[in-house]
Design an enzyme around this catalytic site. Structure first.
Site, PDB file in Angstrom:
ATOM      1  N   HIS A   1      93.032 130.110  39.192  1.00  0.00           N
ATOM      2  CA  HIS A   1      93.971 131.136  39.671  1.00  0.00           C
ATOM      3  C   HIS A   1      93.219 132.108  40.571  1.00  0.00           C
ATOM      4  O   HIS A   1      92.634 133.085  40.117  1.00  0.00           O
ATOM      5  CB  HIS A   1      94.603 131.881  38.492  1.00  0.00           C
ATOM      6  CG  HIS A   1      95.801 132.691  38.863  1.00  0.00           C
ATOM      7  ND1 HIS A   1      97.063 132.422  38.380  1.00  0.00           N
ATOM      8  CD2 HIS A   1      95.948 133.752  39.686  1.00  0.00           C
ATOM      9  CE1 HIS A   1      97.922 133.293  38.884  1.00  0.00           C
ATOM     10  NE2 HIS A   1      97.254 134.119  39.681  1.00  0.00           N
TER      11      HIS A   1
ATOM     12  N   HIS B   1      93.691 133.754  44.575  1.00  0.00           N
ATOM     13  CA  HIS B   1      94.521 133.884  45.776  1.00  0.00           C
ATOM     14  C   HIS B   1      93.665 134.003  47.037  1.00  0.00           C
ATOM     15  O   HIS B   1      92.729 134.808  47.080  1.00  0.00           O
ATOM     16  CB  HIS B   1      95.422 135.113  45.673  1.00  0.00           C
ATOM     17  CG  HIS B   1      96.510 134.989  44.662  1.00  0.00           C
ATOM     18  ND1 HIS B   1      97.785 134.566  44.980  1.00  0.00           N
ATOM     19  CD2 HIS B   1      96.520 135.228  43.324  1.00  0.00           C
ATOM     20  CE1 HIS B   1      98.540 134.558  43.888  1.00  0.00           C
ATOM     21  NE2 HIS B   1      97.790 134.955  42.871  1.00  0.00           N
TER      22      HIS B   1
ATOM     23  N   GLU C   1     103.474 138.093  33.451  1.00  0.00           N
ATOM     24  CA  GLU C   1     102.592 139.134  33.968  1.00  0.00           C
ATOM     25  C   GLU C   1     103.378 140.436  34.073  1.00  0.00           C
ATOM     26  O   GLU C   1     103.224 141.341  33.271  1.00  0.00           O
ATOM     27  CB  GLU C   1     102.006 138.721  35.324  1.00  0.00           C
ATOM     28  CG  GLU C   1     101.013 139.733  35.885  1.00  0.00           C
ATOM     29  CD  GLU C   1     100.567 139.403  37.311  1.00  0.00           C
ATOM     30  OE1 GLU C   1      99.550 139.976  37.732  1.00  0.00           O
ATOM     31  OE2 GLU C   1     101.240 138.606  38.001  1.00  0.00           O
TER      32      GLU C   1
ATOM     33  N   ASP D   1      92.002 135.993  39.820  1.00  0.00           N
ATOM     34  CA  ASP D   1      93.240 136.394  40.473  1.00  0.00           C
ATOM     35  C   ASP D   1      92.958 136.805  41.918  1.00  0.00           C
ATOM     36  O   ASP D   1      93.249 136.063  42.834  1.00  0.00           O
ATOM     37  CB  ASP D   1      93.943 137.512  39.697  1.00  0.00           C
ATOM     38  CG  ASP D   1      95.396 137.696  40.106  1.00  0.00           C
ATOM     39  OD1 ASP D   1      95.943 136.780  40.746  1.00  0.00           O
ATOM     40  OD2 ASP D   1      95.990 138.734  39.780  1.00  0.00           O
TER      41      ASP D   1
ATOM     42  N   ASP E   1      94.490 135.245  50.008  1.00  0.00           N
ATOM     43  CA  ASP E   1      94.613 136.565  50.632  1.00  0.00           C
ATOM     44  C   ASP E   1      94.135 137.683  49.712  1.00  0.00           C
ATOM     45  O   ASP E   1      94.143 138.855  50.104  1.00  0.00           O
ATOM     46  CB  ASP E   1      96.048 136.828  51.103  1.00  0.00           C
ATOM     47  CG  ASP E   1      97.087 136.607  50.018  1.00  0.00           C
ATOM     48  OD1 ASP E   1      96.725 136.117  48.929  1.00  0.00           O
ATOM     49  OD2 ASP E   1      98.271 136.929  50.249  1.00  0.00           O
TER      50      ASP E   1
ATOM     51  N   HIS F   1     103.759 131.698  38.337  1.00  0.00           N
ATOM     52  CA  HIS F   1     103.449 133.051  37.901  1.00  0.00           C
ATOM     53  C   HIS F   1     104.523 133.501  36.907  1.00  0.00           C
ATOM     54  O   HIS F   1     105.706 133.591  37.256  1.00  0.00           O
ATOM     55  CB  HIS F   1     103.455 134.022  39.082  1.00  0.00           C
ATOM     56  CG  HIS F   1     102.166 134.080  39.843  1.00  0.00           C
ATOM     57  ND1 HIS F   1     101.773 133.087  40.709  1.00  0.00           N
ATOM     58  CD2 HIS F   1     101.181 135.023  39.857  1.00  0.00           C
ATOM     59  CE1 HIS F   1     100.606 133.416  41.250  1.00  0.00           C
ATOM     60  NE2 HIS F   1     100.215 134.580  40.741  1.00  0.00           N
TER      61      HIS F   1
ATOM     62  N   GLY G   1     104.505 136.615  43.976  1.00  0.00           N
ATOM     63  CA  GLY G   1     105.203 137.801  44.455  1.00  0.00           C
ATOM     64  C   GLY G   1     105.786 138.580  43.295  1.00  0.00           C
ATOM     65  O   GLY G   1     105.440 138.340  42.129  1.00  0.00           O
TER      66      GLY G   1
END
Length: 371
Positions: free
Chosen positions: A25, A27, A216, A313, A29, A213, A186
């Site tokens: 996991h 990302h 969370e 993350d 960006d 996702h 998102g």
């Protein structure tokens, strides 16, 4: 457990960074080097809050430590802004892989949303191609430095838009060219996986794996929808599955826990939990239990037999690495090398790879941990 100036820590006389690791996991960006942001922003005439890379790293850390996923996500406006050209995407992807390899990762999955990188005229196929080019360059650079690493793409749709079926088709189209799975990301609360049922139905018809996702910023209903509507094989974070556990009694080290049906299903079916300790603190995902790492239900889930994995993350926002996350957990919960190895084996078992390649990963992990 102190992290040294090289980003390493020592546990039982062993460098954590030197150990073979699996990252599920992470990302794209959320892992852009601050120095790269400054350089790419200058090339496209974009203003940045800080032009010194160190100061910009401080800015990300400060803005991300909000206790809110919605606020946390706002920092991505800057990183995605410098990832709108082929050159920018390829560079960021290449450096992403190089940084993973430097941290001892031997297999990683990078999740990112192609639909967020079309502002300067690139097509969906072109942005995926640019990222894949960067991944392969990073793998080659790592190999030249004596580090073997493989990285697969998790093509991600944004859950608050209406392009998920289109993105699912894109992911399947790239399945033999670098894509290994699908995700939705998102703002979670208010945008359940059920809203993307058509995309998940399509993925299931193509036997293409999905992680979602869930658990969370939203709770058990979100996890339930990820499993039922999304056919999720893994849960992105999933930490709030602990809300379905009722601690009946505590006697010293002994804890008696009553499982809800959802928690039992996740545990018994070995649905992989992609836990991200530092990020979970920053976004308030563990607010029901407290505000420090000691309050994180990670250890409870681990002791109860859930398939827990450790993840970063967003390395830039959390100013972290997989080595750092493992060191923090080891210090907080008094884990040893056997525990850290178990987390890597869980991640290898949950990787979106053919079983033969997962078995190879398991062998590499066992060998690296000295078994």
């Amino acid at each position: 457990m102190p992290i040294d100036q090289h980003g390493d820590a020592v546990l039982d006389g062993v460098s954590i960074r030197s150990l073979p690791k699996v990252s599920l996991h992470d990302h794209l960006d959320g892992a852009v080097r601050p120095a790269t942001i400054v350089e790419l922003a200058d090339e496209i005439g974009l203003d940045v809050p800080e032009t010194d890379p160190g100061a910009l790293a401080d800015w990300f850390a400060d803005k991300s430590d909000s206790g809110s996923l919605v606020e946390y996500l706002k920092t991505f406006d800057l990183t995605t802004a410098v990832m709108q050209t082929r050159e920018g995407l390829t560079r960021v992807a290449r450096e992403f892989v190089e940084d993973l390899a430097q941290d001892g990762v031997i297999y990683g999955e990078v999740r990112w949303a192609p639909e967020q990188h079309l502002a300067r005229g690139l097509s969906l196929d072109e942005v995926v191609e640019a990222v894949q080019e960067g991944i392969e360059e990073g793998e080659d650079a790592a190999a030249s430095a004596g580090r073997d690493i493989r990285v697969g793409q998790l093509i991600t749709a944004m859950r608050h838009t209406d392009r998920s079926l289109e993105i699912a088709r894109l992911a399947v189209d790239w399945r033999t060219r670098g894509a290994v799975g699908f995700d939705i990301a998102g703002p979670e609360d208010g945008f359940p996986p059920s809203q993307h049922r058509e995309a998940f139905d399509y993925l299931a018809s193509e036997f293409f794996p999905a992680t979602v996702h869930a658990g969370e910023a939203a709770g058990l209903d979100s996890i339930r929808s990820a499993l039922i509507d999304g056919r999720a094989l893994r849960l992105g974070h999933g930490v709030r599955v602990a809300e379905d556990l009722d601690i009946v009694s505590r006697e010293g080290e002994e804890v008696l826990v009553q499982f809800g049906d959802l928690a039992r299903w996740v545990r018994d079916r070995e649905i992989t939990l992609e836990l991200s300790p530092s990020s979970n603190l920053q976004t308030g995902a563990i607010a029901a239990w407290g505000t420090t790492l000691e309050d994180h239900p990670f250890d409870l889930l681990y002791q109860l037999g859930f398939s827990v994995t450790v993840n970063v993350d967003n390395r830039t926002m959390s100013r972290t690495s997989l080595t750092r996350e493992l060191a923090l957990l080891a210090e907080t919960f008094d884990y040893g090398l056997d525990d850290l190895e178990e987390f890597q084996l869980n991640a290898a078992a949950g990787a979106f790879l053919p079983v033969e390649q997962r078995e190879e990963l398991i062998d590499l992990i066992s060998e690296g941990f000295g078994d």
